[in-house]
Design a protein around this motif. Structure first.
Motif, PDB file in Angstrom:
ATOM      1  N   LYS A 150       0.805  -1.221   0.000  1.00 61.43           N
ATOM      2  CA  LYS A 150       0.000   0.000   0.000  1.00 61.43           C
ATOM      3  C   LYS A 150       0.843   1.277   0.000  1.00 61.43           C
ATOM      4  CE  LYS A 150      -3.981  -2.119   2.278  1.00 61.43           C
ATOM      5  NZ  LYS A 150      -4.906  -2.075   3.435  1.00 61.43           N
ATOM      6  N   LEU A 151       2.152   1.111  -0.085  1.00 63.02           N
ATOM      7  CA  LEU A 151       3.003   2.304  -0.130  1.00 63.02           C
ATOM      8  C   LEU A 151       3.102   2.766  -1.580  1.00 63.02           C
ATOM      9  CD1 LEU A 151       4.848   4.166   1.565  1.00 63.02           C
ATOM     10  CD2 LEU A 151       6.754   2.764   0.793  1.00 63.02           C
ATOM     11  N   SER A 152       2.547   3.904  -1.864  1.00 66.54           N
ATOM     12  CA  SER A 152       2.553   4.407  -3.244  1.00 66.54           C
ATOM     13  C   SER A 152       3.848   5.165  -3.514  1.00 66.54           C
ATOM     14  CB  SER A 152       1.345   5.328  -3.478  1.00 66.54           C
ATOM     15  OG  SER A 152       1.370   6.411  -2.572  1.00 66.54           O
ATOM     16  N   LEU A 153       4.469   4.835  -4.648  1.00 69.51           N
ATOM     17  CA  LEU A 153       5.697   5.510  -5.052  1.00 69.51           C
ATOM     18  C   LEU A 153       5.359   6.732  -5.906  1.00 69.51           C
ATOM     19  CD1 LEU A 153       7.857   2.414  -6.079  1.00 69.51           C
ATOM     20  CD2 LEU A 153       7.879   3.632  -3.894  1.00 69.51           C
ATOM     21  N   LYS A 154       6.046   7.823  -5.652  1.00 71.53           N
ATOM     22  CA  LYS A 154       5.843   9.035  -6.442  1.00 71.53           C
ATOM     23  C   LYS A 154       6.978   9.133  -7.462  1.00 71.53           C
ATOM     24  CE  LYS A 154       3.584  11.313  -2.528  1.00 71.53           C
ATOM     25  NZ  LYS A 154       3.636  12.435  -1.550  1.00 71.53           N
ATOM     26  N   LYS A 155       6.789   8.385  -8.545  1.00 73.75           N
ATOM     27  CA  LYS A 155       7.854   8.314  -9.549  1.00 73.75           C
ATOM     28  C   LYS A 155       7.886   9.570 -10.408  1.00 73.75           C
ATOM     29  CE  LYS A 155       8.092   3.275  -9.987  1.00 73.75           C
ATOM     30  NZ  LYS A 155       8.068   2.138 -10.927  1.00 73.75           N
ATOM     31  N   GLN A 156       9.108   9.936 -10.779  1.00 72.90           N
ATOM     32  CA  GLN A 156       9.302  11.080 -11.669  1.00 72.90           C
ATOM     33  C   GLN A 156      10.659  10.941 -12.354  1.00 72.90           C
ATOM     34  OE1 GLN A 156       9.049  13.858  -8.279  1.00 72.90           O
ATOM     35  NE2 GLN A 156      11.091  14.580  -8.849  1.00 72.90           N
ATOM     36  N   PRO A 157      10.856  11.571 -13.504  1.00 77.57           N
ATOM     37  CA  PRO A 157      12.167  11.496 -14.178  1.00 77.57           C
ATOM     38  C   PRO A 157      13.279  12.017 -13.271  1.00 77.57           C
ATOM     39  CG  PRO A 157      10.506  12.410 -15.648  1.00 77.57           C
ATOM     40  CD  PRO A 157       9.871  12.351 -14.283  1.00 77.57           C
ATOM     41  N   THR A 158      14.301  11.198 -13.084  1.00 77.55           N
ATOM     42  CA  THR A 158      15.355  11.528 -12.111  1.00 77.55           C
ATOM     43  C   THR A 158      16.723  11.273 -12.718  1.00 77.55           C
ATOM     44  OG1 THR A 158      13.878  10.872 -10.300  1.00 77.55           O
ATOM     45  CG2 THR A 158      16.236  11.035  -9.801  1.00 77.55           C
ATOM     46  N   ASP A 159      17.597  12.254 -12.518  1.00 76.45           N
ATOM     47  CA  ASP A 159      18.992  12.100 -12.941  1.00 76.45           C
ATOM     48  C   ASP A 159      19.717  11.289 -11.870  1.00 76.45           C
ATOM     49  OD1 ASP A 159      21.712  12.373 -13.491  1.00 76.45           O
ATOM     50  OD2 ASP A 159      21.435  14.350 -14.394  1.00 76.45           O
ATOM     51  N   ILE A 160      19.970  10.016 -12.154  1.00 72.58           N
ATOM     52  CA  ILE A 160      20.532   9.110 -11.152  1.00 72.58           C
ATOM     53  C   ILE A 160      21.942   9.536 -10.749  1.00 72.58           C
ATOM     54  CG2 ILE A 160      21.258   6.739 -10.717  1.00 72.58           C
ATOM     55  CD1 ILE A 160      18.262   7.167 -10.647  1.00 72.58           C
ATOM     56  N   GLY A 161      22.755   9.932 -11.717  1.00 75.62           N
ATOM     57  CA  GLY A 161      24.119  10.344 -11.397  1.00 75.62           C
ATOM     58  C   GLY A 161      24.133  11.511 -10.430  1.00 75.62           C
ATOM     59  N   LEU A 162      23.281  12.523 -10.688  1.00 77.47           N
ATOM     60  CA  LEU A 162      23.210  13.691  -9.808  1.00 77.47           C
ATOM     61  C   LEU A 162      22.712  13.304  -8.435  1.00 77.47           C
ATOM     62  CD1 LEU A 162      23.464  16.756  -9.504  1.00 77.47           C
ATOM     63  CD2 LEU A 162      21.107  16.949 -10.373  1.00 77.47           C
TER      64      LEU A 162
END
Length: 446
Positions: free
Chosen positions: A291-303
């Motif tokens: 039930k934990l909802s993830l708030k996904k968004q485009p993310t610069d992994i290196g940064l």
């Protein structure tokens, strides 16, 4: 009254057996009568041809039917009625009542037993009709006797088969329902709280059911042990900071402990620990319940990784541990929950910090591995034994039970890491050797 499963199976088997035997009995009876009737017809046809041949020879020898009645009476004594008619249809000679015989022959299955008699020139000179002596019935006494004997033989056989079917039905119903009754009893025992239940397998399907039940019983038992352990661990984790708070606050209230900044900082630290434990437990319960909802968004992994390393660098430097990032040059922007990913990295770096000695090194590596990004948090600490590697993701687990909470944490960090990585569609695992450090890997689809 409701029938139990064994009686239902028994009656089902028994009913099928009785129905099958009944059908077999009547089919066998009908088939026997039909086949025997066909045999009798064939026999009588041969007899009529032989009688016609006798009469034909008589005519050819005597050139007339004079005194033929004597021959017909002799033939009739063998069990047949005979009517000899001329080519004009008039009766020449007969044995018995001609109307009854002719009507019987022409109106029944014996109609083919009428034969033409011819002379040397193949001219029809007469017609002979042959019928069994018992003309009032379709079956002759021989037929009746044969059918009765067949019926008398079939009936005991059918009763014997029904008796055997009854015994086999009891055995089979018991064989099938026995394991199910045992399973029902075991389930009831489990419902009563006795989870130490196992079933031995039987037939292949029952064996599969037994395996599933045994797996369920073991899982429930393990879950019950985990539940008790978790309850005990939660109580233990909460008891220590609460006891510390109680002692400090009562001491301040009594004037024994002065409300100095140091003492207040200690109280604040315990309150922060309590808040972290409660927050971790809440996150873990939501993750395990899905039930934990993830708030996904485009993310610069290196940064993101570089910022995490920079944020931890100062604190680690104070205890003599260095940290660095090793990032691949082709890292892409991917869709993740950045806050939860930071939580994963924070927990792993904190865990590495607690097991890395002074002048030690922590490295965070990120690179592509096929369609996934692979993260590795590496330390050169004392490592983890092979037997402990299987448990490190369990709730409240610590490699050293005696480690203080200050260094060991509540034992929820790696459990939360595993659940968060899996919520992103990835997986996590650990490799380690004693004295050589630990590597924690996790992947996230790119």
């Amino acid at each position: 009254m409701r029938l139990n499963l064994q009686l239902k199976i028994f009656f089902s088997f028994f009913l099928i057996i009785v129905l099958v035997l009944t059908v077999v009995y009547f089919v066998a009876n009908k088939s026997t009568a039909t086949n025997y009737g066909d045999y009798v017809m064939y026999r009588e046809k041969l007899a009529s041809q032989q009688i016609a041949s006798q009469l034909n020879d008589y005519y050819l020898e005597n050139h007339s039917w004079k005194n033929v009645e004597k021959l017909i009476r002799q033939i009739s004594a063998s069990g047949f009625y005979v009517v000899l008619s001329g080519s004009d249809g008039k009766t020449i000679a007969k044995s018995g009542q001609s109307n009854r015989i002719v009507n019987y022959i022409q109106g029944t299955r014996l109609v083919h037993q009428s034969v033409y008699l011819t002379n040397h020139n193949s001219d029809t000179i007469a017609m002979v009709y042959v019928a069994p002596t018992e003309v009032d019935a379709l079956r002759t006494p021989a037929e009746e006797s044969f059918i009765d004997s067949v019926n008398k033989a079939l009936l005991p056989a059918a009763l014997l088969a029904i008796g055997l079917g009854l015994a086999l039905s009891l055995l089979l119903s018991g064989y099938i329902s026995g394991p199910i009754r045992l399973l029902t009893s075991k389930v009831q025992d489990m419902a009563a709280g006795n989870l130490d239940q196992q079933i031995e397998g039987g037939a292949s399907e029952i064996k599969e059911l037994a395996k599933s039940f045994n797996h369920l019983a073991r899982s429930l038992k393990e879950a019950e042990v985990l539940r008790r352990n978790m309850t005990s661990d939660i109580a233990h984790e909460l008891r220590t900071p609460l006891a510390t708070l109680q002692v400090n606050i009562e001491g301040m209230a009594d004037g024994v402990i002065k409300p100095t900044k140091k003492n207040l900082d200690s109280i604040h630290e315990e309150i922060t620990l309590l808040a972290r434990i409660v927050s971790d437990l809440q996150d873990l319960s939501l993750l395990e319940a899905g039930k934990l909802s993830l708030k996904k968004q485009p993310t610069d992994i290196g940064l993101l990784v570089q910022q995490m390393v920079n944020n931890e660098e100062a604190e680690l430097k104070e205890i003599g541990v260095s940290i660095s990032a090793k990032l691949a040059s082709d890292l892409s922007i991917i869709n993740v929950d950045p806050d939860r990913l930071k939580q994963v990295l924070k927990n792993l770096i904190t865990n590495a910090k607690h097991h890395t000695p002074k002048k030690g090194q922590i490295t965070v590596e990120v690179g592509k591995n096929g369609a996934e990004l692979e993260f590795i948090v590496i330390d050169n600490g004392k490592g983890i034994s092979e037997k402990d590697l299987e448990q490190i993701f369990d709730r409240f687990w610590r490699a050293e039970k005696s480690r203080s909470r200050k260094f060991g944490g509540a034992g929820l960090g790696l459990t939360i890491v595993k659940r968060l990585v899996e919520a992103h569609g990835g997986k996590v695992w650990v490799t380690s050797r004693l004295g050589q450090g630990t590597k924690v890997y996790f992947t996230i689809p790119s």
